[in-house]
Design a protein around this motif. Structure first.
Motif, mmCIF file in Angstrom:
data_model
loop_
_atom_site.group_PDB
_atom_site.id
_atom_site.type_symbol
_atom_site.label_atom_id
_atom_site.label_comp_id
_atom_site.label_asym_id
_atom_site.label_seq_id
_atom_site.Cartn_x
_atom_site.Cartn_y
_atom_site.Cartn_z
ATOM 1 N N LYS A 1 -18.160 3.898 -10.433
ATOM 2 C CA LYS A 1 -16.889 3.177 -10.306
ATOM 3 C C LYS A 1 -15.715 4.138 -10.485
ATOM 4 C CE LYS A 1 -14.132 -0.424 -12.630
ATOM 5 N NZ LYS A 1 -14.097 -1.354 -13.789
ATOM 6 N N LEU A 2 -14.784 4.072 -9.557
ATOM 7 C CA LEU A 2 -13.530 4.818 -9.637
ATOM 8 C C LEU A 2 -12.390 3.816 -9.709
ATOM 9 C CD1 LEU A 2 -11.769 7.466 -9.299
ATOM 10 C CD2 LEU A 2 -11.773 6.929 -6.850
ATOM 11 N N THR A 3 -11.556 3.917 -10.738
ATOM 12 C CA THR A 3 -10.374 3.067 -10.859
ATOM 13 C C THR A 3 -9.134 3.915 -10.695
ATOM 14 O OG1 THR A 3 -11.428 1.442 -12.313
ATOM 15 C CG2 THR A 3 -9.026 1.586 -12.395
ATOM 16 N N ILE A 4 -8.229 3.505 -9.803
ATOM 17 C CA ILE A 4 -6.948 4.181 -9.648
ATOM 18 C C ILE A 4 -5.828 3.187 -9.909
ATOM 19 C CG2 ILE A 4 -7.934 5.800 -7.964
ATOM 20 C CD1 ILE A 4 -6.359 4.334 -5.775
ATOM 21 N N VAL A 5 -4.771 3.658 -10.555
ATOM 22 C CA VAL A 5 -3.599 2.825 -10.848
ATOM 23 C C VAL A 5 -2.370 3.580 -10.375
ATOM 24 C CG1 VAL A 5 -2.268 1.604 -12.588
ATOM 25 C CG2 VAL A 5 -4.747 1.837 -12.862
ATOM 26 N N TYR A 6 -1.689 3.028 -9.380
ATOM 27 C CA TYR A 6 -0.501 3.676 -8.832
ATOM 28 C C TYR A 6 0.668 3.589 -9.799
ATOM 29 C CZ TYR A 6 -2.496 4.444 -4.198
ATOM 30 O OH TYR A 6 -3.271 4.889 -3.159
ATOM 31 N N MET B 1 0.830 -1.183 0.000
ATOM 32 C CA MET B 1 0.000 0.000 0.000
ATOM 33 C C MET B 1 0.875 1.248 0.000
ATOM 34 S SD MET B 1 -2.970 -1.245 -0.118
ATOM 35 C CE MET B 1 -3.815 -2.768 0.234
ATOM 36 N N LYS B 2 0.222 2.362 -0.028
ATOM 37 C CA LYS B 2 0.995 3.553 -0.313
ATOM 38 C C LYS B 2 1.140 4.450 0.889
ATOM 39 C CE LYS B 2 0.699 1.736 -4.166
ATOM 40 N NZ LYS B 2 1.747 0.992 -4.753
ATOM 41 N N PRO B 3 2.306 5.067 1.006
ATOM 42 C CA PRO B 3 2.510 5.973 2.115
ATOM 43 C C PRO B 3 1.754 7.266 1.930
ATOM 44 C CG PRO B 3 4.436 5.970 0.714
ATOM 45 C CD PRO B 3 3.500 4.916 0.173
ATOM 46 N N PHE B 4 1.497 7.919 3.045
ATOM 47 C CA PHE B 4 0.781 9.174 3.015
ATOM 48 C C PHE B 4 1.699 10.335 2.693
ATOM 49 C CE2 PHE B 4 -2.539 6.866 4.167
ATOM 50 C CZ PHE B 4 -3.207 7.080 5.346
ATOM 51 N N LEU B 5 1.059 11.438 2.229
ATOM 52 C CA LEU B 5 1.718 12.716 2.130
ATOM 53 C C LEU B 5 1.154 13.572 3.251
ATOM 54 C CD1 LEU B 5 1.444 13.321 -1.717
ATOM 55 C CD2 LEU B 5 3.352 12.352 -0.452
ATOM 56 N N SER B 6 1.986 14.223 4.093
ATOM 57 C CA SER B 6 1.499 15.052 5.182
ATOM 58 C C SER B 6 1.784 16.508 4.886
ATOM 59 C CB SER B 6 2.151 14.649 6.502
ATOM 60 O OG SER B 6 3.535 14.730 6.388
ATOM 61 N N ILE B 7 0.899 17.412 5.372
ATOM 62 C CA ILE B 7 1.028 18.845 5.145
ATOM 63 C C ILE B 7 1.181 19.529 6.485
ATOM 64 C CG2 ILE B 7 -0.055 20.898 4.191
ATOM 65 C CD1 ILE B 7 -1.599 19.092 2.327
ATOM 66 N N VAL B 8 2.240 20.293 6.655
ATOM 67 C CA VAL B 8 2.496 20.998 7.904
ATOM 68 C C VAL B 8 2.408 22.490 7.652
ATOM 69 C CG1 VAL B 8 4.136 21.387 9.762
ATOM 70 C CG2 VAL B 8 4.027 19.166 8.657
ATOM 71 N N TYR C 1 5.416 0.277 -1.321
ATOM 72 C CA TYR C 1 5.694 -1.131 -1.064
ATOM 73 C C TYR C 1 5.177 -2.033 -2.177
ATOM 74 C CZ TYR C 1 7.131 0.121 3.689
ATOM 75 O OH TYR C 1 7.784 0.664 4.773
ATOM 76 N N THR C 2 4.142 -1.596 -2.885
ATOM 77 C CA THR C 2 3.572 -2.416 -3.958
ATOM 78 C C THR C 2 3.269 -1.526 -5.158
ATOM 79 O OG1 THR C 2 1.380 -2.157 -2.958
ATOM 80 C CG2 THR C 2 2.604 -4.179 -2.445
ATOM 81 N N PRO C 3 4.288 -1.066 -5.859
ATOM 82 C CA PRO C 3 4.061 -0.145 -6.987
ATOM 83 C C PRO C 3 3.271 -0.789 -8.118
ATOM 84 C CG PRO C 3 6.330 -0.937 -6.972
ATOM 85 C CD PRO C 3 5.713 -1.390 -5.679
ATOM 86 N N GLY C 4 2.485 0.041 -8.809
ATOM 87 C CA GLY C 4 1.753 -0.427 -9.981
ATOM 88 C C GLY C 4 0.425 -1.095 -9.696
ATOM 89 N N ASP C 5 0.018 -1.163 -8.422
ATOM 90 C CA ASP C 5 -1.241 -1.819 -8.098
ATOM 91 C C ASP C 5 -2.436 -0.963 -8.509
ATOM 92 O OD1 ASP C 5 0.104 -3.957 -7.066
ATOM 93 O OD2 ASP C 5 -0.120 -3.363 -4.971
#
Length: 227
Positions: free
Chosen positions: A147-152, A1-8, A158-162
């Motif tokens: 339906k929403l499809t997302i492709v990383y 899965m994908k890491p988050f982006l945080s905003i400070v 950790y799992t690119p391209g999912d």
């Protein structure tokens, strides 16, 4: 899965008054300007996430007669994670991980995605491409849904391209999804999103079930602490 982006947000006060911009009125026109990603996130309470100080959850998988679980405490503002296992407890900062923390963090990213995927649609939106269709058939219920499809992307995480196919109604609450490893055409896993609970304004699905086997990926010990 994908890491988050945080905003400070940094605010400096040196003998100056604090000037704030007027809030933008939420009108039907303003709502229409939002992307489908934002609409799904907001339907699950994303606007309340900024107040979250601690997020506690236990990730469970019940399959036939077997049970697996692991618990987490996440402090999103400092990005500190505490992993609580049957044998030991590990605390780490996600910006400074050794090899042990890096391996543990893979489990955290996976488990967190299952409970907070609607928010990842906003956090990760620069890391994937997406398509949206308003008339599709959900794979489990066979009901008409959007339906929403997302492709990383093919690098990073950790799992690119999912790829993920999200199914939802006009309320933008997720009802089913399909995970497709490496964007393969065939589903790797298809489950429901159900048994929602609202905690401090966050709308969270507690159960994910399959249609064709005794399987329930579920969350317990959910707790949200706010400032």
């Amino acid at each position: 899965m994908k890491p988050f982006l945080s905003i400070v947000c940094l605010v400096t006060l040196i003998f100056l008054g604090c000037k704030t911009e007027p809030k933008k009125e939420i009108t039907p026109e303003v709502e229409a300007e939002k992307s489908v990603l934002e609409k799904i996130a907001d339907a699950h309470g994303y606007q309340n996430w900024k107040a979250v100080k601690e997020f506690h959850f236990t990730f469970n998988v019940d399959r036939d007669s077997t049970h697996f679980e692991r618990s987490w405490i996440w402090k999103p503002k400092s990005n500190e994670v505490t992993a609580i296992g049957a044998q030991d407890t590990l605390a780490y900062i996600r910006s400074d991980m050794d090899s042990i923390a890096f391996k543990t963090n893979a489990g955290f990213i996976n488990d967190r995605y299952w409970i907070l995927a609607p928010f990842n649609l906003v956090w990760d939106q620069n890391n994937f491409k997406y398509t949206h269709s308003e008339k599709e058939t959900a794979p489990i219920s066979q009901k008409p849904m959007q339906k929403l499809t997302i492709v990383y992307g093919g690098e990073g995480g950790y799992t690119p391209g999912d790829a993920y196919d999200f199914y939802f109604g006009d309320d933008y609450i997720l009802r089913e999804w399909v995970f497709r490893k490496s964007n393969q055409p065939e589903p790797s896993m298809t489950t429901t999103w159900e048994n929602y609970v609202e905690l401090e304004g966050l709308v969270l699905a507690q159960d994910h079930k399959k249609a064709d086997e005794v399987f329930n990926l579920n969350f317990t010990n959910l707790k949200v602490l706010v400032e």
